[in-house]
Design a protein around this motif. Structure first.
Motif, PDB file in Angstrom:
ATOM      1  N   ILE A  43     -13.546   9.596  10.384  1.00  0.00           N
ATOM      2  CA  ILE A  43     -12.448   8.931   9.665  1.00  0.00           C
ATOM      3  C   ILE A  43     -11.169   9.675  10.015  1.00  0.00           C
ATOM      4  O   ILE A  43     -11.151  10.899  10.062  1.00  0.00           O
ATOM      5  N   THR A  44     -10.111   8.906  10.251  1.00  0.00           N
ATOM      6  CA  THR A  44      -8.802   9.485  10.513  1.00  0.00           C
ATOM      7  C   THR A  44      -7.855   9.075   9.400  1.00  0.00           C
ATOM      8  O   THR A  44      -7.742   7.883   9.081  1.00  0.00           O
ATOM      9  N   SER A  45      -7.188  10.048   8.804  1.00  0.00           N
ATOM     10  CA  SER A  45      -6.185   9.750   7.791  1.00  0.00           C
ATOM     11  C   SER A  45      -4.881   9.427   8.509  1.00  0.00           C
ATOM     12  O   SER A  45      -4.321  10.262   9.213  1.00  0.00           O
ATOM     13  N   VAL A  46      -4.409   8.177   8.342  1.00  0.00           N
ATOM     14  CA  VAL A  46      -3.169   7.762   9.007  1.00  0.00           C
ATOM     15  C   VAL A  46      -2.008   7.682   8.028  1.00  0.00           C
ATOM     16  O   VAL A  46      -0.861   7.566   8.436  1.00  0.00           O
ATOM     17  N   LYS A  47      -2.327   7.732   6.714  1.00  0.00           N
ATOM     18  CA  LYS A  47      -1.287   7.726   5.687  1.00  0.00           C
ATOM     19  C   LYS A  47      -1.831   8.462   4.478  1.00  0.00           C
ATOM     20  O   LYS A  47      -2.914   8.161   3.992  1.00  0.00           O
ATOM     21  N   LYS A  48      -1.086   9.417   4.008  1.00  0.00           N
ATOM     22  CA  LYS A  48      -1.506  10.246   2.888  1.00  0.00           C
ATOM     23  C   LYS A  48      -1.311   9.505   1.560  1.00  0.00           C
ATOM     24  O   LYS A  48      -0.311   8.820   1.364  1.00  0.00           O
ATOM     25  N   ALA A  49      -2.272   9.663   0.648  1.00  0.00           N
ATOM     26  CA  ALA A  49      -2.176   9.036  -0.679  1.00  0.00           C
ATOM     27  C   ALA A  49      -1.187   9.803  -1.548  1.00  0.00           C
ATOM     28  O   ALA A  49      -1.088  11.024  -1.457  1.00  0.00           O
ATOM     29  N   LYS A  50      -0.480   9.050  -2.391  1.00  0.00           N
ATOM     30  CA  LYS A  50       0.417   9.663  -3.370  1.00  0.00           C
ATOM     31  C   LYS A  50      -0.339   9.783  -4.691  1.00  0.00           C
ATOM     32  O   LYS A  50      -1.036   8.869  -5.101  1.00  0.00           O
ATOM     33  N   LYS A  51      -0.188  10.923  -5.369  1.00  0.00           N
ATOM     34  CA  LYS A  51      -0.903  11.164  -6.621  1.00  0.00           C
ATOM     35  C   LYS A  51      -0.420  10.211  -7.703  1.00  0.00           C
ATOM     36  O   LYS A  51       0.768   9.967  -7.860  1.00  0.00           O
ATOM     37  N   GLN A  52      -1.387   9.660  -8.435  1.00  0.00           N
ATOM     38  CA  GLN A  52      -1.110   8.776  -9.564  1.00  0.00           C
ATOM     39  C   GLN A  52      -1.391   9.542 -10.852  1.00  0.00           C
ATOM     40  O   GLN A  52      -2.156  10.500 -10.855  1.00  0.00           O
ATOM     41  N   ASN A  53      -0.797   9.122 -11.939  1.00  0.00           N
ATOM     42  CA  ASN A  53      -1.071   9.720 -13.237  1.00  0.00           C
ATOM     43  C   ASN A  53      -2.096   8.851 -13.957  1.00  0.00           C
ATOM     44  O   ASN A  53      -1.767   7.779 -14.438  1.00  0.00           O
ATOM     45  N   VAL A  54      -3.334   9.336 -14.007  1.00  0.00           N
ATOM     46  CA  VAL A  54      -4.408   8.602 -14.664  1.00  0.00           C
ATOM     47  C   VAL A  54      -4.465   9.057 -16.115  1.00  0.00           C
ATOM     48  O   VAL A  54      -4.605  10.249 -16.394  1.00  0.00           O
ATOM     49  N   TYR A  94       0.823  -1.212   0.000  1.00  0.00           N
ATOM     50  CA  TYR A  94       0.000   0.000   0.000  1.00  0.00           C
ATOM     51  C   TYR A  94       0.860   1.266   0.000  1.00  0.00           C
ATOM     52  O   TYR A  94       0.513   2.268   0.600  1.00  0.00           O
ATOM     53  N   TYR A  95       1.969   1.223  -0.732  1.00  0.00           N
ATOM     54  CA  TYR A  95       2.889   2.350  -0.794  1.00  0.00           C
ATOM     55  C   TYR A  95       2.219   3.614  -1.334  1.00  0.00           C
ATOM     56  O   TYR A  95       2.395   4.690  -0.799  1.00  0.00           O
ATOM     57  N   TYR A  96       1.461   3.496  -2.431  1.00  0.00           N
ATOM     58  CA  TYR A  96       0.848   4.664  -3.067  1.00  0.00           C
ATOM     59  C   TYR A  96      -0.509   5.034  -2.460  1.00  0.00           C
ATOM     60  O   TYR A  96      -0.971   6.149  -2.623  1.00  0.00           O
ATOM     61  N   GLN A  97      -1.153   4.100  -1.816  1.00  0.00           N
ATOM     62  CA  GLN A  97      -2.495   4.353  -1.302  1.00  0.00           C
ATOM     63  C   GLN A  97      -2.458   5.084   0.025  1.00  0.00           C
ATOM     64  O   GLN A  97      -1.607   4.825   0.869  1.00  0.00           O
ATOM     65  N   GLY A  98      -3.430   5.959   0.175  1.00  0.00           N
ATOM     66  CA  GLY A  98      -3.644   6.551   1.486  1.00  0.00           C
ATOM     67  C   GLY A  98      -4.386   5.532   2.337  1.00  0.00           C
ATOM     68  O   GLY A  98      -5.033   4.627   1.813  1.00  0.00           O
ATOM     69  N   ILE A  99      -4.272   5.673   3.623  1.00  0.00           N
ATOM     70  CA  ILE A  99      -4.990   4.765   4.522  1.00  0.00           C
ATOM     71  C   ILE A  99      -5.847   5.603   5.460  1.00  0.00           C
ATOM     72  O   ILE A  99      -5.362   6.518   6.125  1.00  0.00           O
TER      73      ILE A  99
END
Length: 155
Positions: free
Chosen positions: A111-122, A96-101
């Protein structure tokens, strides 16, 4: 059949994302005859797509079922217990390197954000497919509403 815990996670996501300029839909099937389904997806007026996958048990987290992360930002929505497991398991943390949690409250609507998501290029083609899929899924939800509610009761 959804568990009570899954329905609780959905409620928390809804309240977390229900803002002006953000449009959301549960269970978005990707493509015309898609085999992939995103648990919840939002599209915002700044052209950002966010995908949310809900996992409430360790077996669910480890299952072979697709986790569809095709948004600009992607999130895993889990219980506090699962977050503690991920922190201890390096293979899960790397997965889950790129995903926020996001950790949802099992009682309440937080909801608590414990890990920020990294932007992907769609890519443009993927973006178009995702948005078309979301529109079809939103239409399905409206259809469910009108089938469940007699027309004379709809205001």
């Amino acid at each position: 059949m959804k568990t009570d815990l899954t329905r609780q996670a959905e409620k928390c996501i809804w309240y977390h994302t229900n803002k002006q300029g953000v449009f959301g839909c549960f269970e978005v099937t990707i493509g015309w005859f898609g085999k992939e389904r995103v648990d919840f997806m939002t599209y915002s007026t700044d052209n950002t797509i966010r995908c949310y996958e809900i996992k409430v048990t360790f077996a669910d987290l480890k299952s072979k079922a697709n986790q569809t992360f095709i948004g600009d930002f992607n999130y895993l929505v889990i219980t506090q217990d699962l977050w503690e497991i991920i922190q201890r398991d390096d293979s899960l943390a790397w997965k889950y390197y790129y995903q926020g949690i996001l950790v949802f409250q099992e009682n309440g609507i937080g909801i608590t954000s414990v890990k920020k998501a990294k932007k992907q290029n769609v890519s443009l083609g993927t973006r178009s497919t995702v948005l078309e899929s979301m529109v079809r899924s939103l239409n399905r939800e409206v259809g469910k509403y009108y089938k469940a509610t007699p027309f004379w009761e709809v205001s």
